[in-house]
Design an enzyme around this catalytic site. Structure first.
Site, short mmCIF file in Angstrom:
data_model
loop_
_atom_site.label_atom_id
_atom_site.label_comp_id
_atom_site.label_asym_id
_atom_site.label_seq_id
_atom_site.Cartn_x
_atom_site.Cartn_y
_atom_site.Cartn_z
N ASP A 119 59.96 46.67 5.95
CA ASP A 119 60.55 47.94 6.37
C ASP A 119 59.40 48.90 6.71
O ASP A 119 58.23 48.60 6.49
CB ASP A 119 61.44 48.51 5.27
CG ASP A 119 62.51 49.45 5.83
OD1 ASP A 119 62.34 49.95 6.96
OD2 ASP A 119 63.52 49.68 5.14
N TYR A 120 59.76 50.04 7.24
CA TYR A 120 58.81 51.00 7.78
C TYR A 120 57.75 51.39 6.73
O TYR A 120 58.07 52.02 5.73
CB TYR A 120 59.58 52.23 8.24
CG TYR A 120 58.85 53.18 9.17
CD1 TYR A 120 59.16 53.22 10.52
CD2 TYR A 120 57.89 54.06 8.70
CE1 TYR A 120 58.53 54.10 11.38
CE2 TYR A 120 57.25 54.94 9.55
CZ TYR A 120 57.58 54.96 10.89
OH TYR A 120 56.95 55.86 11.73
#
Length: 742
Positions: A263-264
């Site tokens: 994820d980011y």
């Protein structure tokens, strides 16, 4: 490319070339304005060469833009390796459907599959390859903001929808109509302590496997080609560095050979978690855990080269990761056609087409949940007379939720516009009555949003206007709800009530004594205790999307009979949270215990049960359930039992009913839930008619993680329950036996 050609390409790549394939950067790095490029580059601390050769990009939209970027990439690439283009396409591309929690409320996986296919078609012609969807995280705590991206609290229902999303997005992998599904967030992200975003998740392996993992597995069984790690810990280890989770479970047990993306910024956050001393160690941990792509950090870009030089094991893991990236690019056909389905002319025809908007309207209609209809106030008939449409959602285009980045907001129909398509202008009075939320909230919580949202608003004038309109009207429709930025990522809330400024407006209107229809917009279950008393009728509208307003008016007027059902319980108050239907049996249950009431599992200041239970939803029709029948009372691994029930429409309107099947294992080697959803069927029944609805029970439906952690059933007594929601059920009994006894 053939498989051997992919391996040959891998062997030609330098270590740097390989690392570039594992880097994902956002679209802002690829704007043509040098200042736009330089700023993010300096902030991320990444070399220009890495930016130029990154293997994938997120959140650039538009066919021609992506065609141009791909051309520049191929011109710069020594080995002509095309980029992957990914985006957050959560509940629609430009044609926006209800938020996923609203999609879950349809209880209609076939319809959700159609919606996903439309989103994929629009995205594909616009040049996209992958969507960061579906989010299949099981959620039991509405304080968590990302509840809006889930389909609810039940692992069975989430699994059904996970399959629908994946099949809708990926279809037959037609390059002009489909995209790859990236399932998220692996794993357990929906259970953060306190409902607080990015917080710790801590649960037993049995609970994890029994309730939280099944929907991810269902998505992979449906063919999902990509998975995203979650921000949270799993057994004390962040998911992005968790070898047991990503290698032992995902790769070894489930045989997943697709891409795993962080994820980011999750790889860099391993340092903040405290499991990595620095970025170099974070890179090593993530690669060892099987993370193929590092989203939006420089950790892989700046550290993998030295790491693989020091460790042959990491060199082999690097090759594995790169090979998975190349294989997906090959599967998408990008080496033969790097632009895949991107077509600027097709984009004009397909995106936001009338056909797609019609489906968005149908989906929104089926997502609406009628929660109350006192004295059959709804539907509003032709003779309703004057209507006052009051509230901050009466005339706003903000109906699509936080994640609808590419929505055509300017073309979203407002409630006012939808009402005027049906009612005469001189019989409709519209006023906001109050702002959506207190201005300080926007300023303090959302920074840059403040300027855009904070317009001059004369609260006294607006309130006076709303009260005057309501006084003159025969019925008041109040359009209220959360600000759309109160839910979504980073939108965790300790209080689940409507904004105070809206509560005051509702109370002022209530004092006029007029019949009130409440339409509530939200990204989560809310505490609606007070509003339930104030409103004569109440509809949960979620954030219904592009055509949501028309869907609401169709429902209010009876053109459409509401059929939505809650896929997540609505709490009586926040102190009950987490509250869900499939709770465990306890030694001192509130109902049926031999102990005095004081010493049972209960609150002394609130009920145990939620305000609205899982599976709940009313209709303008009235359905009666009767004659629950079982074809037998003994089930074996080789046999089945048919469960049937009669459902009759005794109301005045034709309606669609969602018949729900639950099972309870009365005695197990571990404590079992009081009920578990195992099946659903939707039937449309004309007024005065009855139909028989049947389900097949099999041994497989009774399996669970036993005391020995084997996933299997146990012989013994069971209850089967069928009804309209998780509380209103008819009950029968059967036995799981080794063989049928005569």
């Amino acid at each position: 490319m053939k498989n051997n050609e992919i391996h040959n390409l891998l062997n030609k790549l330098s270590v740097k070339d390989k690392i570039y394939q594992l880097i994902q950067l956002s679209g802002q790095f690829y704007q043509q304005d040098d200042e736009l490029v330089t700023g993010p580059q300096q902030k991320l601390g990444i070399a220009a060469e890495a930016i130029k050769n990154a293997g994938s990009v997120l959140n650039i939209r538009g066919a021609q833009e992506l065609i141009n970027l791909q051309k520049r990439n191929l011109e710069n690439s020594e080995h002509a390796i095309p980029m992957l283009f990914m985006a957050d396409i959560i509940n629609g591309y430009e044609t926006i459907f209800p938020i996923p929690l609203g999609l879950g409320a349809t209880w209609n996986p076939g319809l959700v599959k159609e919606a996903a296919a439309v989103s994929a078609h629009e995205a594909a012609v616009s040049g996209m390859h992958i969507t960061f969807s579906p989010m299949v995280d099981l959620v039991r705590d509405p304080r968590w903001g990302r509840v809006m991206e889930s389909t609810g609290e039940d692992s069975f229902l989430n699994g059904v929808f996970a399959q629908a999303f994946v099949e809708g997005y990926q279809g037959d992998m037609n390059p002009d109509k489909t995209i790859v599904a990236c399932v998220k967030h692996f794993a357990g992200y929906g259970a953060p302590e306190g409902g607080r975003e990015y917080n710790t998740v801590d649960m037993s392996e049995r609970t994890f496997r029994e309730y939280y993992l099944p929907a991810y597995k269902a998505a992979l069984d449906a063919g999902a080609k990509m998975m995203m790690t979650s921000f949270n810990t799993v057994d004390g280890i962040p998911a992005t560095a968790n070898e047991w989770l990503n290698r032992s479970v995902l790769r070894d047990e489930w045989k997943f050979d697709g891409l795993l993306i962080s994820d980011y910024a999750a790889v860099k956050e391993l340092v903040d978690h405290g499991v990595a001393q620095d970025d170099k160690e974070a890179a090593a941990l993530a690669l060892k855990a099987g993370v193929d792509i590092d989203m939006m950090t420089s950790v892989y870009a700046n550290n993998l080269e030295s790491l693989v030089a020091e460790d042959e094991e990491l060199s082999a893991l690097l090759d594995e990761a790169v090979l998975r990236v190349l294989k997906l690019k090959n599967e998408l056909g990008l080496f033969e056609n790097p632009f895949r389905g991107a077509d600027a002319e097709a984009e004009k025809r397909v995106v936001f087409s009338d056909e797609h908007r019609a489906l968005a309207k149908q989906v929104a209609q089926e997502s609406l949940v009628l929660l109350k209809n006192q004295n059959e106030l709804l539907p509003l008939g032709d003779s309703v007379g004057k209507i006052a449409l009051i509230g901050p959602y009466a005339d706003t285009k903000s109906l699509s939720g936080m994640w609808s980045f590419s929505s055509r907001k300017e073309e979203t129909t407002t409630l006012k516009e939808a009402f005027l398509e049906v009612f005469p202008e001189d019989e409709l009075f519209v006023s906001s009555g109050c702002p959506m939320i207190e201005a300080d909230f926007l300023k303090d919580s959302f920074g840059s949003y403040h300027a855009a949202e904070s317009t001059q608003f004369d609260e006294k004038k607006e309130l006076a206007e709303a009260l005057a309109y309501a006084q003159e009207a025969n019925v008041v429709v109040m359009a209220v709800g959360e600000h759309y930025l109160q839910s979504g990522e980073g939108g965790s809330r300790a209080k689940l009530t409507l904004p105070e400024v809206q509560q005051k407006l509702i109370q002022a209107i209530k004092e006029l004594g007029k019949p009130i229809v409440g339409v509530v917009f939200s990204g989560r279950p809310l505490d609606l205790r007070i509003e339930l008393q104030q409103f004569d009728a109440l509809i949960e509208a979620w954030y219904p999307g592009t055509e949501g307003a028309r869907a609401i008016v169709d429902t209010l007027t009876g053109k459409v009979n509401p059929s939505g059902r809650l896929s997540m319980s609505f709490p009586y108050e926040v102190g009950q949270v987490p509250v869900h239907y499939n709770e465990f049996s306890t030694g001192r249950p509130y109902e049926g215990s031999g102990h005095s009431k004081r010493f049972t599992s209960r609150y002394i200041d609130a009920p145990n049960k939620p305000l609205f239970p899982f599976g709940y939803g009313l209709s303008y029709a009235d359905f009666e359930y009767s004659d629950l029948q079982l074809s037998g009372t003994q089930l074996t691994a080789e046999s089945s039992i048919t469960v049937s029930i009669t459902v009759k429409n005794v109301g005045k309107y034709t309606g669609k009913e969602t018949v729900q099947l639950y099972i309870r294992d009365l005695v197990g080697s571990v404590v079992r839930p009081v009920k578990e959803l195992k099946g659903l069927k939707q039937v449309s029944i004309m007024t005065g008619e009855a139909t028989t609805v049947s389900f097949e029970l099999s041994e497989e439906m009774l399996r669970f993680h036993r005391a020995d952690m084997l996933y299997a059933s146990e012989l013994g007594e069971f209850q089967v329950m069928v009804g309209r929601n998780s509380e209103n059920l008819l009950t029968g009994s059967f036995t799981l036996a080794a063989k049928v006894e005569s």
